[in-house]
Every structure is written in structure tokens, then in C-alpha cells.
Design a protein around this motif. Sequence first.
Motif, short mmCIF file in Angstrom:
data_model
loop_
_atom_site.label_atom_id
_atom_site.label_comp_id
_atom_site.label_asym_id
_atom_site.label_seq_id
_atom_site.Cartn_x
_atom_site.Cartn_y
_atom_site.Cartn_z
N MET A 86 0.83 -1.21 0.00
CA MET A 86 0.00 0.00 0.00
C MET A 86 0.86 1.26 0.00
SD MET A 86 -2.92 -1.15 2.76
CE MET A 86 -2.78 -2.85 3.29
N TYR A 119 -3.17 -17.52 13.11
CA TYR A 119 -4.25 -18.19 13.86
C TYR A 119 -3.87 -19.62 14.22
CZ TYR A 119 -7.66 -14.42 13.12
OH TYR A 119 -8.33 -13.23 13.17
N CYS A 144 -5.88 -2.91 11.23
CA CYS A 144 -6.36 -2.57 9.88
C CYS A 144 -7.02 -1.18 9.89
CB CYS A 144 -7.36 -3.60 9.36
SG CYS A 144 -6.65 -5.24 9.08
N GLN A 148 -5.93 2.22 7.77
CA GLN A 148 -6.87 2.95 6.91
C GLN A 148 -6.94 4.42 7.32
OE1 GLN A 148 -8.68 1.64 4.11
NE2 GLN A 148 -8.85 3.84 3.79
N PHE A 149 -7.02 4.70 8.65
CA PHE A 149 -7.01 6.09 9.12
C PHE A 149 -5.73 6.79 8.64
CE2 PHE A 149 -10.10 4.94 12.67
CZ PHE A 149 -11.09 5.82 12.25
N GLN B 27 -16.15 2.35 11.73
CA GLN B 27 -15.15 3.37 11.42
C GLN B 27 -13.76 2.77 11.23
OE1 GLN B 27 -15.44 6.51 10.65
NE2 GLN B 27 -17.66 6.43 10.83
N PRO B 28 -12.97 3.21 10.27
CA PRO B 28 -13.29 4.18 9.25
C PRO B 28 -14.19 3.58 8.16
CG PRO B 28 -11.04 3.40 8.96
CD PRO B 28 -11.57 2.75 10.19
N GLU B 30 -14.19 4.02 5.07
CA GLU B 30 -13.42 3.58 3.88
C GLU B 30 -13.02 2.11 3.97
OE1 GLU B 30 -12.88 6.25 5.64
OE2 GLU B 30 -12.91 7.97 4.27
N LEU B 31 -12.91 1.59 5.19
CA LEU B 31 -12.50 0.20 5.40
C LEU B 31 -13.70 -0.74 5.30
CD1 LEU B 31 -10.04 -1.59 6.24
CD2 LEU B 31 -10.76 -1.28 8.60
N TYR B 32 -14.84 -0.31 5.85
CA TYR B 32 -15.98 -1.23 5.98
C TYR B 32 -17.00 -1.13 4.84
CZ TYR B 32 -14.01 -2.45 10.47
OH TYR B 32 -13.16 -2.92 11.44
N PHE B 78 -13.98 -12.62 0.83
CA PHE B 78 -12.61 -12.12 1.04
C PHE B 78 -11.69 -12.64 -0.07
CE2 PHE B 78 -8.93 -14.64 2.60
CZ PHE B 78 -7.94 -13.67 2.52
N THR B 106 -7.31 -0.22 -0.85
CA THR B 106 -8.58 -0.43 -0.17
C THR B 106 -8.99 -1.90 -0.25
OG1 THR B 106 -9.24 1.81 -0.73
CG2 THR B 106 -11.01 0.28 -0.16
N ILE B 108 -7.07 -4.51 -0.65
CA ILE B 108 -6.18 -5.34 0.17
C ILE B 108 -6.63 -5.28 1.63
CG2 ILE B 108 -3.83 -5.61 1.08
CD1 ILE B 108 -2.79 -4.53 -1.63
N LEU B 109 -6.78 -4.05 2.13
CA LEU B 109 -7.03 -3.84 3.56
C LEU B 109 -8.44 -4.26 3.97
CD1 LEU B 109 -5.28 -2.80 5.89
CD2 LEU B 109 -6.23 -0.53 5.49
N ASP B 112 -8.40 -7.95 4.15
CA ASP B 112 -7.74 -8.43 5.37
C ASP B 112 -8.71 -8.43 6.55
OD1 ASP B 112 -5.40 -8.70 3.96
OD2 ASP B 112 -4.46 -6.88 4.73
N VAL B 113 -9.45 -7.32 6.69
CA VAL B 113 -10.33 -7.24 7.85
C VAL B 113 -11.53 -8.20 7.68
CG1 VAL B 113 -11.94 -5.33 7.40
CG2 VAL B 113 -10.91 -5.53 9.62
N VAL B 116 -10.46 -11.45 9.15
CA VAL B 116 -10.57 -11.37 10.62
C VAL B 116 -12.04 -11.53 11.04
CG1 VAL B 116 -10.24 -9.88 12.64
CG2 VAL B 116 -8.50 -9.93 10.84
N ARG B 117 -12.95 -10.88 10.31
CA ARG B 117 -14.37 -10.95 10.65
C ARG B 117 -14.95 -12.34 10.42
NH1 ARG B 117 -13.97 -7.19 14.14
NH2 ARG B 117 -14.20 -5.04 13.40
#
Lengths: 327, 327
Positions: A86, A119, A144, A148-149, B27-28, B30-32, B78, B106, B108-109, B112-113, B116-117
Motif C-alpha cells: 500500500m 491463527y 487494519c 486505513q485512518f 469506522q473508518p 473507507e474500510l468497511y 474475502f 482499499t 487489500i485492507l 484483510d479485515v 478477521v471478521r
Amino acid sequence: MLKMTNDLKALIGLINNRLTEHSYGEQPNELYEPIRYIMSLGGKRLRPVLVLLAYKLFKDDHETILDQALAVEVFHNFTLMHDDIMDDAPLRRGKQTVHEKWDSSTAILSGDVMLVRAYDLLLDAPGDLRVIIKAFNECAAGVCEGQQFDMNFETMSSVTEEDYINMIRLKTAVLLGFSLQFGAMLAGASEASTKALYKFGVDIGIGFQLKDDLLDVYADQEKFGKQVGGDIISNKKTFLLLKALELANKEQKTQLTQWIDKKEFDSAEKVEAVTAIYDQIGIKELTLGKMNEYFNKGFESLDKIEVAEERKTGLKSFAQYLIERDK
Amino acid sequence: MLKMTNDLKALIGLINNRLTEHSYGEQPNELYEPIRYIMSLGGKRLRPVLVLLAYKLFKDDHETILDQALAVEVFHNFTLMHDDIMDDAPLRRGKQTVHEKWDSSTAILSGDVMLVRAYDLLLDAPGDLRVIIKAFNECAAGVCEGQQFDMNFETMSSVTEEDYINMIRLKTAVLLGFSLQFGAMLAGASEASTKALYKFGVDIGIGFQLKDDLLDVYADQEKFGKQVGGDIISNKKTFLLLKALELANKEQKTQLTQWIDKKEFDSAEKVEAVTAIYDQIGIKELTLGKMNEYFNKGFESLDKIEVAEERKTGLKSFAQYLIERDK
């Protein structure tokens, strides 16, 4: 500069030995070779050391949780592999980044499998696996969010101190907090001690990042590994810059904005001029003050943990080592 | 074409409802936001349906494991988000891909999250969390390995049938296998039943991918969603192409290689010529044969599961629906 104690060196040695033995997978080689590569680039192994030090507050058989300590180091290197794509970074610890040595697709996919392998390393943890993975996930999502922030800040005209501290808390500090919290969980420590260690890690982590920002401008070039003033040259929105923009008088703000907007400039001249403005405003003292505020808060949390003071020596001296570093 | 039963439609409805309610984070934004976007693009929700169908072989309260069923859908999306970056794909389900609508960083990140989710959604699973996450990790690493093998194949001059089947097993089939295995685990099924369901899923999955390869060349253009012959145009190393290269006589091989090497060509002409070579060699019958071999093996595993035959109806009719699809 404070020297690292022999006890700390021994812990790092334990971690490095285990890392060398650890297998991430074999086939296809194109997927697993970049993982072995980035993990071999070294580094202080700060996060797994924190896991071990937190565990050693309560128990002595830290050799039994080495794999779990590796999990945070593998996770940390996964974030580095993806962040480097990135940020389009060419170098990591002086060597080619994975996306430069191979390509972006390789760095994306090897990074993904690293996260899965992190994990894997959690699975044999003593204790309640659900609670451990829940805490790990919260930390991982936070990292993450912080990244992003940080990317959002690049295109924002102003960033508040509060937003900046929240960003470094997520991007850097929560993983230090988790590492300590995790060590305590593995040792079966009380919830109060586990929470206090998390707070200690987060506060020390914020102070640690403020120190990073400060060193970039005020380090002794002879001792500093990188170019002093790198953040100034690239207009990076550090704590120093955003406080300077906030506190500058009209003339200082005009000068600062001109330097930020300049497309062509002499690097040394820009670093000197911006540093002079920082000096006028007293940014160094202000950042040192904020940094010490977080370090002090951190140590207060550590004081609250109810174990014999002599057990805290290792963790305290490591934190002191981090605080007093000059590079 | 076989219609989807109302029971199946009801399960998909349940999953889509839960997906709409589910929060990945705030938040943010842009990530979600990209996560909500890709999850809203629809799709057959094949994998979570398999989790529910496997669970329903043994138990009736499948509403209690909806979050766990979502985990495999979030994981699947993902992989799509990251694969689309690697494949430089402009469209996903007819809409802009995430890296096109936003950018690669965006994608990539956010990806990634998402991973995790997916782990977050596993945490409240009934049963042994360690065993569940171990199986999930093995599947997740396998999917990454399959994607890497697929990328490797692009630059290899020849790929064996064995290597190809292994690649699609990893890239596509193990996640179908895991979805069924997971449903069985959640229901507390015996190890024998759990294993048999995994095998059923993997074999059906391999057949499913072979059908995909076949449809790309031999689908009815009026019913097929995409352009018939897309894989031929892009020289994609499908089962059809690699078997044709293996079995072609000298003249056919020369013709095939010429078409593959041509930089400038009329697409319709290339599709017609390559299809004609496939027809001469009998590639369609050969692929159909291999596909049915896997479908039959899959159904043999299903037969071995010791539950009343009427409980198997849902799963059987869904598999039949997948097998008989013509798009």
C-alpha cells in the motif's frame, strides 16, 4: 544508550531459534518462500518478547508458550508485507520488500496465508481459546483500522491531535497491548492484571510512536539509522507537523504551508526551515511532554499489577530500553 | 434446467436476511464500506447453504448456526476481493470490483479485515472451537495454495491432469468440503459422517469446476451469462485445453499452439477453430466422463452417511441442481 540486558537477549534468542525451526508450509514454494524471507529479515522481535515478559510476571515456564509468542510476530510481519504494498515501499529493514522482490500478487497472497498461519499458532494456547481469539481479532481489526485512518490522513488538510492519537493507538499500540494481555492470559493471570497489562502496552505504544515522530526530526544523525528529516521531506502528517499547523501564528503557518506545497526544493533546506519553525513553536518540548505523559500513564498501570516487584524487573527494563532508544 | 426447491430458496432467504443485519464494523467507513458492497452483490450463497444443509442432516434448529454459516460466505468473498486484484478483473457479478471502484490498497485492507471478521463469526460455534478453527485454517491455507498454483500455471508450458485437479481441489473444492464438514461438526455428527461429508463436498466441487470449464466452451449462448469461449480467447489453462494439448496428434498440436501464440486474431474465429480441434479429439466426452466420475464418487460418500434417507433429500436435490445447471 541503555544496553539490552542478557536476559532480554536470551529471550530474543529463544524466539529466533523457534522461528528458524517453524514451518509455514511447503507447496507451492512461490507462496511460502516470501514468508520465510520476510521472517528472516530480523528485527527486535519486540512483540513476542512482550508476550514472554508478561507471562514471566506470573509463571516461569515460558518455553511452553513460544509458539503463541510467534503468533504475534507472524501477524506483525503479515501487516508489514501488506502495508509495504500500500505504501509502495521499496525497502524493509534495508532489504527489498516482498512485492519488489516478487510482485504485488505474491505479497497479497503470501500475506493472506501468513494471517491464517498466525491463527494456527494460537490454537494450542493454554486457556480459553474463544476469549484469546476474540481479543486477537479485536486487535487485528484495530490494526487494519489504524492503517486505513493513516491512509485517509494523507489526503486530509487537517488532522486533530485526538484523531492522530487514535490512529497510532490502533495502528501501533493495540498490538503491543495485545501482546502483553496475551502473555497474561496464557499465564492464567487475573482479569484485573490482564487489563492493566493491556493498558500499559497501549500507553507505552503511543509514547513509542511519538518518540518515533520526534526522532525523525531531532535524532542525532550519526546514531540514527535513517535520514533525519525524512518525514518533513515527504510531508508526513506526524504529531509534530499537525501540532505545528495547529499552534503556528499567521506568518509561521504561511511559511509551513509554502514548504508543504512546494513541488521542487532542496531537501536539506526544507528540513532546516521546517525544523526552525518547529523550534520557534516549541514542538520538541510539546512532543516530549505528550510522550512522557503516555509513558507515565503506562508505568502507573504496571504499578497496579499485584505481583512481587522483583518479577517486574524484566518488563520494566525492556520498557525503559524502548523509551531511551535513540534510533 | 432443474428448478431450485422452495426449501432451498427459504434457506437462501434466511442467509440473505442475516447478512443484511450483520455489522462488519463502522469506522473508518473507507474500510468497511467495500465489505458491505461486495457482500451486497449477491450470488447463490452456495457455501452457507451447504453448511445449513449438512447441519440439517442431523438437527432441525439450523436458525441457531446462521452466524457460523455466514463465516464461510464472508471468507469466500474475502478471497474474491483479493483474487480480483491479482487477476486485474474489472467486474464481479456484473458490477465494478472493489479495487476498480476504490483502489488496490482499499481492496487489500478491506479484504484483510474481512478474513478477521470471518474468524469472529466462528467464535460462538457450538462444539470444540479448536477443532473447528484448525479445519477452517487448513481449508483457508488450501484456498491460497490453489490460487498460487493457478497463477503459476499461467506461465507454465504444460500442466498435467493431476496438477490441474489438485489445483481446482484446493482453489474451489476444499471450501465446499469444509462448508459441509463444518455443518456436520456444528451438529455434533460422528467423525465418520463428518469425513464423508467433506469428501462429498470436495468431489462434487471438483466436478463442479470441470462443469465450469466445459460450459465455457459448450454452453448454449442464449442461456449462458458470459461469452461462450472466453477461456479459449484468453488461453486459460482449463481441463479442456490441457487434455487437448496432451492428446492432440502432431497436426492438431501445431494448430492449437499457433492459435495460442497468435497475438492478433478474430475472437469468433479462434473460438470456432479451437472448439473444432476439441471436437476432433473428443474433449467434451472426456471432460463429461471425468466430471461424472467425481460426481459419482461424491454421491457414494453421501450414501455412506448413516442418517435416514429422507433427511438427505435437501442436500441431494441441491447437489443435483448444481450438477444440472447450464449457466
